[in-house]
Scaffold this motif. Sequence first.
Motif, mmCIF file in Angstrom:
data_model
loop_
_atom_site.group_PDB
_atom_site.id
_atom_site.type_symbol
_atom_site.label_atom_id
_atom_site.label_comp_id
_atom_site.label_asym_id
_atom_site.label_seq_id
_atom_site.Cartn_x
_atom_site.Cartn_y
_atom_site.Cartn_z
ATOM 1 N N ASP A 210 0.902 -1.393 0.094
ATOM 2 C CA ASP A 210 -0.051 0.001 -0.009
ATOM 3 C C ASP A 210 0.749 1.420 -0.122
ATOM 4 O O ASP A 210 0.613 2.181 -0.714
ATOM 5 C CB ASP A 210 -0.808 0.025 1.344
ATOM 6 C CG ASP A 210 -2.034 -1.034 1.043
ATOM 7 O OD1 ASP A 210 -2.955 -0.562 0.740
ATOM 8 O OD2 ASP A 210 -1.837 -2.286 1.213
ATOM 9 N N THR A 230 -3.470 -3.376 -4.763
ATOM 10 C CA THR A 230 -2.928 -3.036 -3.613
ATOM 11 C C THR A 230 -2.867 -4.050 -2.583
ATOM 12 O O THR A 230 -3.737 -4.958 -2.723
ATOM 13 C CB THR A 230 -3.189 -1.632 -2.684
ATOM 14 O OG1 THR A 230 -4.834 -1.940 -2.526
ATOM 15 C CG2 THR A 230 -3.518 -0.585 -3.602
ATOM 16 N N ASN A 231 -2.206 -4.078 -1.504
ATOM 17 C CA ASN A 231 -2.431 -5.503 -0.559
ATOM 18 C C ASN A 231 -3.675 -4.889 0.171
ATOM 19 O O ASN A 231 -4.237 -6.205 0.599
ATOM 20 C CB ASN A 231 -1.227 -5.260 0.225
ATOM 21 C CG ASN A 231 0.028 -5.790 -0.091
ATOM 22 O OD1 ASN A 231 0.034 -6.624 -1.104
ATOM 23 N ND2 ASN A 231 1.163 -5.804 0.702
ATOM 24 N N THR A 232 -3.999 -4.010 0.427
ATOM 25 C CA THR A 232 -5.395 -3.788 0.965
ATOM 26 C C THR A 232 -6.663 -4.545 0.088
ATOM 27 O O THR A 232 -7.603 -5.061 0.504
ATOM 28 C CB THR A 232 -5.848 -2.404 1.357
ATOM 29 O OG1 THR A 232 -4.958 -1.863 2.010
ATOM 30 C CG2 THR A 232 -7.425 -2.190 1.801
ATOM 31 N N ASP A 233 -6.513 -4.334 -1.121
ATOM 32 C CA ASP A 233 -7.417 -4.943 -2.386
ATOM 33 C C ASP A 233 -7.149 -6.568 -2.014
ATOM 34 O O ASP A 233 -8.447 -7.319 -1.846
ATOM 35 C CB ASP A 233 -7.086 -4.457 -3.559
ATOM 36 C CG ASP A 233 -7.257 -3.105 -4.037
ATOM 37 O OD1 ASP A 233 -8.009 -2.689 -3.483
ATOM 38 O OD2 ASP A 233 -6.537 -2.668 -4.859
ATOM 39 N N ARG A 236 -8.583 -7.564 1.404
ATOM 40 C CA ARG A 236 -10.355 -7.556 1.382
ATOM 41 C C ARG A 236 -10.743 -8.595 0.745
ATOM 42 O O ARG A 236 -11.737 -9.240 1.363
ATOM 43 C CB ARG A 236 -10.552 -6.288 0.990
ATOM 44 C CG ARG A 236 -12.256 -5.835 1.273
ATOM 45 C CD ARG A 236 -12.341 -4.599 0.414
ATOM 46 N NE ARG A 236 -11.807 -3.442 1.039
ATOM 47 C CZ ARG A 236 -11.053 -2.611 0.153
ATOM 48 N NH1 ARG A 236 -10.890 -2.831 -1.155
ATOM 49 N NH2 ARG A 236 -10.252 -1.511 0.672
ATOM 50 N N THR A 265 2.893 -4.811 5.002
ATOM 51 C CA THR A 265 1.540 -4.219 4.714
ATOM 52 C C THR A 265 0.559 -4.936 4.279
ATOM 53 O O THR A 265 -0.633 -4.558 4.667
ATOM 54 C CB THR A 265 1.817 -3.024 3.273
ATOM 55 O OG1 THR A 265 2.168 -3.707 2.151
ATOM 56 C CG2 THR A 265 2.805 -2.055 3.777
ATOM 57 N N GLU A 268 -0.850 -5.992 7.777
ATOM 58 C CA GLU A 268 -1.781 -4.814 8.445
ATOM 59 C C GLU A 268 -2.792 -4.630 7.581
ATOM 60 O O GLU A 268 -3.918 -4.413 8.451
ATOM 61 C CB GLU A 268 -0.809 -3.409 8.300
ATOM 62 C CG GLU A 268 -1.550 -2.267 9.157
ATOM 63 C CD GLU A 268 -1.577 -2.304 10.709
ATOM 64 O OE1 GLU A 268 -2.317 -1.974 11.241
ATOM 65 O OE2 GLU A 268 -0.430 -3.108 11.260
ATOM 66 N N ALA A 269 -2.897 -4.771 6.429
ATOM 67 C CA ALA A 269 -4.092 -4.716 5.553
ATOM 68 C C ALA A 269 -4.985 -5.912 5.974
ATOM 69 O O ALA A 269 -6.421 -5.639 6.116
ATOM 70 C CB ALA A 269 -3.841 -4.766 4.034
ATOM 71 N N ASN A 272 -6.683 -5.232 9.337
ATOM 72 C CA ASN A 272 -7.798 -4.300 9.097
ATOM 73 C C ASN A 272 -9.054 -4.809 8.525
ATOM 74 O O ASN A 272 -9.935 -3.962 8.629
ATOM 75 C CB ASN A 272 -7.159 -2.720 8.557
ATOM 76 C CG ASN A 272 -6.357 -2.282 9.371
ATOM 77 O OD1 ASN A 272 -6.090 -2.544 10.522
ATOM 78 N ND2 ASN A 272 -5.205 -1.630 8.575
ATOM 79 N N SER A 273 -9.054 -5.632 7.626
ATOM 80 C CA SER A 273 -9.964 -6.236 6.710
ATOM 81 C C SER A 273 -10.987 -7.204 7.520
ATOM 82 O O SER A 273 -11.977 -7.464 6.870
ATOM 83 C CB SER A 273 -9.633 -6.399 5.407
ATOM 84 O OG SER A 273 -8.737 -5.453 4.800
#
Length: 512
Positions: A210, A230-233, A236, A265, A268-269, A272-273
Amino acid sequence: MSETREHAETGPPVRPRGWARRHRALLIAVVVLLAGAALVGLRPWESCGAGLHTVGADEESVGSSYVCVGLNLDSGPVRDDDPLDPLEKLIKGRNDTVGDNFKTIVVLENLAPDPKVDSQPFSFVRREVQGAITAAWPKKGPPGFKLLLANYGSNADHWRVVADEIIAAAAAQRIVAVTDVGISSENGRALVAELSRHGIATIGATVTADNMNTDPRGARIENFFRVGPTNTDEARAAAAYIAEHGFQRVMMIQGVSKEDTYATTLAEAFKNSSKIPVIFTKTYDVKPLADTSREAYLRGLFSRWHNDICGARPDLIYFAGRGLDLGALVAALAGDGACEGLDSVTVMTGDDASTLAGNPLELNKDIGVRIRYTALAYPDQWEMFTADPAYPTYKKNHDNFVAEFTGTHGFPKGELWDGAAMIAHDAVAAAVEAALRNVSSDPVSVADMVRSIDCNSPVPGATGFVAFDQTTGNQLDKALPILSIDADGSVHPVDLVWSRGRPLNTEPDCGR
């Protein structure tokens, strides 16, 4: 002392033959060698061509082991017995035909990965270069594009050398963009930030951390974009899969190297997800070791964790680490003894698992292991999308790519299985489109053209339509296949999800 003796001692000295006269043949050979080397841009005590610098070599011994880092202006070898040599020769042949009115796209990677240190295998890099070639030179594509490879070495350790060479060559080579960028790392961030500071756009392919779009101080890198998620994608998508399939006891294993921003990251993602709390976390950090490989070291470390994992009894382990490291974990899980109350476990991870695929794995021994991962791309991914009205368009774009890859350039279709060629293709395709939209050949003008690739005017790609968020530079609505890896190393599709929950351009607010 006699007059004769005195005359002999005080008369003109007898001059011996000079070194040059005594070694005339050797001198001629050296001059010829120097002249010949000058014609090809090499000095005989160096092994690398223009724009490149030798590292890891005994410079007093021509022909010793070496690696070249920098911008490969001559498209020559970057190491002894360079396995990229056929592709470099192909690139050189095409570059030599573009004439004077050209623009250049740079592909940046670790072109000579060391299996003792690096987590990314050479075969993955080869497929990335194949994808870049396919995008730069389609059969009916616009003329006048050059492709240059840039090597920043293991862990991007030589990023400063590469940045300096690209910046120095930007005007003369009319560099449109630097693409790919390799793996997510702190050195990679520093390199991208330095290029941006000089107005040069970068379009990442496989960099998913991210924070890759921020510099080491946390400021947004204005001229950075990416076609991958992204790693958040990815996190999730993984969290949704975990919730949907009813997993209850989730453990995490996390790489914590400060340099490896992919692992940190991603962890962490996921935290959070995920709606399901992580019951237990184990961390690891790998430094370069002189006496053993990364994989062998981690195999031993993970074996030490066997009792801890047995005690936690997870039904799913989320692995925030590199694909090579995942291989060591799977070997330890499956081969270090049975666990009471833990007959099998699912291991889920991010896209770097694609570097593990293709290799046989012992998944069905003491503990059965099922592997799932969120991938950047997969050649048959659109077959999980057939019911959607947009399916024919996405399928057509992908089929056009395959025709260019296998037909125009003759690359084997089997090279497409891990998505590396597809995602690298889309990064270069975006750079080509930005160059075609631009009336200027000045490199600093290109970033605005990349920004114009938004949801209203996306680029058709092998992995879907490419469009960039105007605020972050990240890809909009990326399609994410969820894949499994079987014991024989084969990969199979499990699901297809979208980073924003829907395909691109299906809603009026597509730019949000």
